[in-house]
Design a protein around this motif. Structure first.
Motif, PDB file in Angstrom:
ATOM      1  N   VAL A  77      12.274   6.722   3.785  1.00 21.03           N
ATOM      2  CA  VAL A  77      11.980   5.999   2.550  1.00 21.03           C
ATOM      3  C   VAL A  77      12.457   6.815   1.355  1.00 21.03           C
ATOM      4  O   VAL A  77      12.108   7.993   1.220  1.00 21.03           O
ATOM      5  CB  VAL A  77      10.466   5.720   2.437  1.00 21.03           C
ATOM      6  N   ARG A  78      13.240   6.204   0.493  1.00 14.33           N
ATOM      7  CA  ARG A  78      13.722   6.872  -0.714  1.00 14.33           C
ATOM      8  C   ARG A  78      12.997   6.372  -1.978  1.00 14.33           C
ATOM      9  O   ARG A  78      12.977   7.057  -2.989  1.00 14.33           O
ATOM     10  CB  ARG A  78      15.230   6.658  -0.872  1.00 14.33           C
ATOM     11  N   ASP A  79      12.417   5.198  -1.891  1.00 14.02           N
ATOM     12  CA  ASP A  79      11.693   4.610  -3.024  1.00 14.02           C
ATOM     13  C   ASP A  79      10.253   4.386  -2.568  1.00 14.02           C
ATOM     14  O   ASP A  79      10.005   3.610  -1.634  1.00 14.02           O
ATOM     15  CB  ASP A  79      12.348   3.289  -3.434  1.00 14.02           C
ATOM     16  N   LEU A  80       9.295   5.052  -3.212  1.00 14.89           N
ATOM     17  CA  LEU A  80       7.905   4.925  -2.784  1.00 14.89           C
ATOM     18  C   LEU A  80       7.373   3.509  -2.946  1.00 14.89           C
ATOM     19  O   LEU A  80       6.359   3.154  -2.353  1.00 14.89           O
ATOM     20  CB  LEU A  80       7.017   5.906  -3.557  1.00 14.89           C
ATOM     21  N   GLY A  81       8.067   2.698  -3.706  1.00 15.97           N
ATOM     22  CA  GLY A  81       7.680   1.292  -3.792  1.00 15.97           C
ATOM     23  C   GLY A  81       7.748   0.602  -2.444  1.00 15.97           C
ATOM     24  O   GLY A  81       7.059  -0.387  -2.202  1.00 15.97           O
ATOM     25  N   ASP A  82       8.602   1.121  -1.534  1.00 17.50           N
ATOM     26  CA  ASP A  82       8.687   0.551  -0.195  1.00 17.50           C
ATOM     27  C   ASP A  82       7.391   0.768   0.583  1.00 17.50           C
ATOM     28  O   ASP A  82       7.110   0.037   1.545  1.00 17.50           O
ATOM     29  CB  ASP A  82       9.850   1.181   0.578  1.00 17.50           C
ATOM     30  N   GLN A 100       4.325  10.839  -0.482  1.00  9.59           N
ATOM     31  CA  GLN A 100       5.451  11.761  -0.645  1.00  9.59           C
ATOM     32  C   GLN A 100       5.737  12.543   0.643  1.00  9.59           C
ATOM     33  O   GLN A 100       6.889  12.858   0.945  1.00  9.59           O
ATOM     34  CB  GLN A 100       5.161  12.727  -1.794  1.00  9.59           C
ATOM     35  N   ALA A 123       7.249   9.815   3.291  1.00 11.44           N
ATOM     36  CA  ALA A 123       8.513   9.153   2.971  1.00 11.44           C
ATOM     37  C   ALA A 123       9.725   9.723   3.707  1.00 11.44           C
ATOM     38  O   ALA A 123      10.495   8.949   4.306  1.00 11.44           O
ATOM     39  CB  ALA A 123       8.734   9.179   1.457  1.00 11.44           C
TER      40      ALA A 123
END
Length: 403
Positions: free
Chosen positions: A62-67, A54, A57
């Motif tokens: 990065v907007r999606d932590l899945g990235d 967090q 990011a």
């Protein structure tokens, strides 16, 4: 790309950092992490936690932590394991007594009770369980005394109340309830200020600095520690030994804070602490609550070297330090965890497991609740060579880690 060739979270962080044109030092500053932490995440020597992701990011875009974590990583929202007595301590901290009647306990009694609780913290193998049973009663008794006593007894009670809050902070530190920790810091600071006692205030700042550092406010922590040294230093030459003990502890806290920010200036603060301990305090001196002593100074040297990412220096510093001389079971356990971190940095998995086993035999609750210990055990249980994996799984399960 097959599942087997998926990049690790650390590799993803590194690729995104390079794509953003950021150095590790710059990314660390933007994310309020130390450069060493970013380095260890990227090279896989430290797991990417949800909290670190967090923080990383935004500067990485990065907007999606899945990235960062990838499609094969499962995230747990359980947080740190909580000790069974946390709720009792919470109730004691948040029981606002509108009226209080009766006679308060004497300051001599409260001082003895406080000293016993701190002695338990440093000598018990199950320090969190035993102190968790003592804390609610100690908090209630010191809160009552601070309300009902007057004059000098009230100021003494306030200083003892601050110590109760400090012990509560030490107990709560690894249990994931940051708001409750901030409550102990704020209450401890308020009690110390009302006590009008420079030692009590310096101790309150010391505890506040640890929480400031853990929330990415290291610069603020260092400044508060510097301010706290001001009233203490003039008393060191001719005052009670507690002033020298406190000054050394303030320098040690500053050294560790700088080390976790990747600042080599940590060694100057560490040397200042060592000078005070060796030049002012008796050779066998051990602080009742802080455990400041010659062995503890060397423990901090190992911690600083590990946090500065220098396992060779950590091992050199640890070579001459007999863990049995560390005057605290809890600190002995944490020292073994630091040595395990040093071995982990070098990829020495057998040594890492051996040192975590030593930590467990010394202070099982240190391994059970320490985030670095749990992180290393989780990785060992899944990634260690087959020759030691069964032992790693057994230790992880003993520490309450769900694999």
């Amino acid at each position: 790309m097959t599942e087997q060739s998926q990049p690790t979270p650390g590799q993803r962080v590194e690729r995104l950092r390079r794509a953003a044109g950021l150095s590790r030092e710059r990314l660390a500053g933007l994310a309020s992490l130390s450069p060493t932490t970013v380095k260890f995440i990227e090279n896989g020597k430290r797991s990417l936690t949800l909290r670190a992701a967090q923080q990383l990011a935004p500067p990485l875009g990065v907007r999606d932590l899945g990235d960062l974590f990838g499609p094969t990583v499962t995230l747990s929202l359980d947080g740190h394991p909580s000790h069974p007595a946390v709720e009792d301590v919470r109730r004691a901290l948040t029981a606002w007594h509108v009226t209080m009647t009766g006679e308060p306990a004497s300051t001599d009694y409260l001082r003895g009770a406080s000293d016993f609780a701190w002695q338990t913290w440093h000598t018990s193998r199950q320090q969190r369980t035993e102190v968790g049973m003592l804390l609610p009663g100690l908090l209630d008794a010191t809160q009552r005394a601070a309300r009902l006593h007057e004059g000098p007894d009230r100021r003494a009670s306030l200083a003892l109340l601050a110590q109760s809050y400090h012990l509560a902070q030490a107990y709560l530190a690894w249990h994931g309830d940051r708001e409750l920790c901030w409550l102990t810091v704020d209450r401890g600071m308020a009690a110390a200020l009302d006590a009008d006692d420079p030692l009590a205030l310096a101790q309150a700042i010391w505890y506040a600095a640890h929480l400031l550092r853990s929330t990415g406010r290291g610069d603020e922590a260092i400044e508060r520690l510097r301010e706290a040294r001001g009233p203490i230093e003039p008393q060191v030459a001719d005052g009670p030994a507690e002033y020298a003990e406190m000054l050394a502890d303030l320098y040690l806290c500053s050294a560790l804070t700088r080390a976790r920010a990747g600042d080599q200036g940590a060694w100057a603060d560490w040397q200042s602490a060592r000078d005070v301990v060796h030049q002012v305090l008796p050779a066998d001196y051990v602080g009742l609550r802080t455990r400041v002593s010659r062995p503890l100074v060397e423990v901090y040297a190992v911690m600083c070297a590990v946090d500065l990412g220098d396992p060779d220096e950590a091992q050199r510093r640890a070579h001459a330090l007999d863990p049995a001389t560390i005057p605290s079971t809890e600190r002995q356990g944490r020292h073994y965890v630091e040595l395990a971190r040093s071995a982990d940095l070098e990829g020495a998995r057998e040594a890492t497991l051996h040192l975590l086993t030593k930590a467990d035999s010394t202070s099982p609750e240190t391994v059970r609740y320490s985030p670095p210990a749990r992180d290393m055990l989780t990785r060992l249980a899944t990634e260690a060579p087959a020759s030691i994996r069964a032992d790693a799984v057994e230790l992880a399960e003993r520490a309450g880690i769900n694999l």
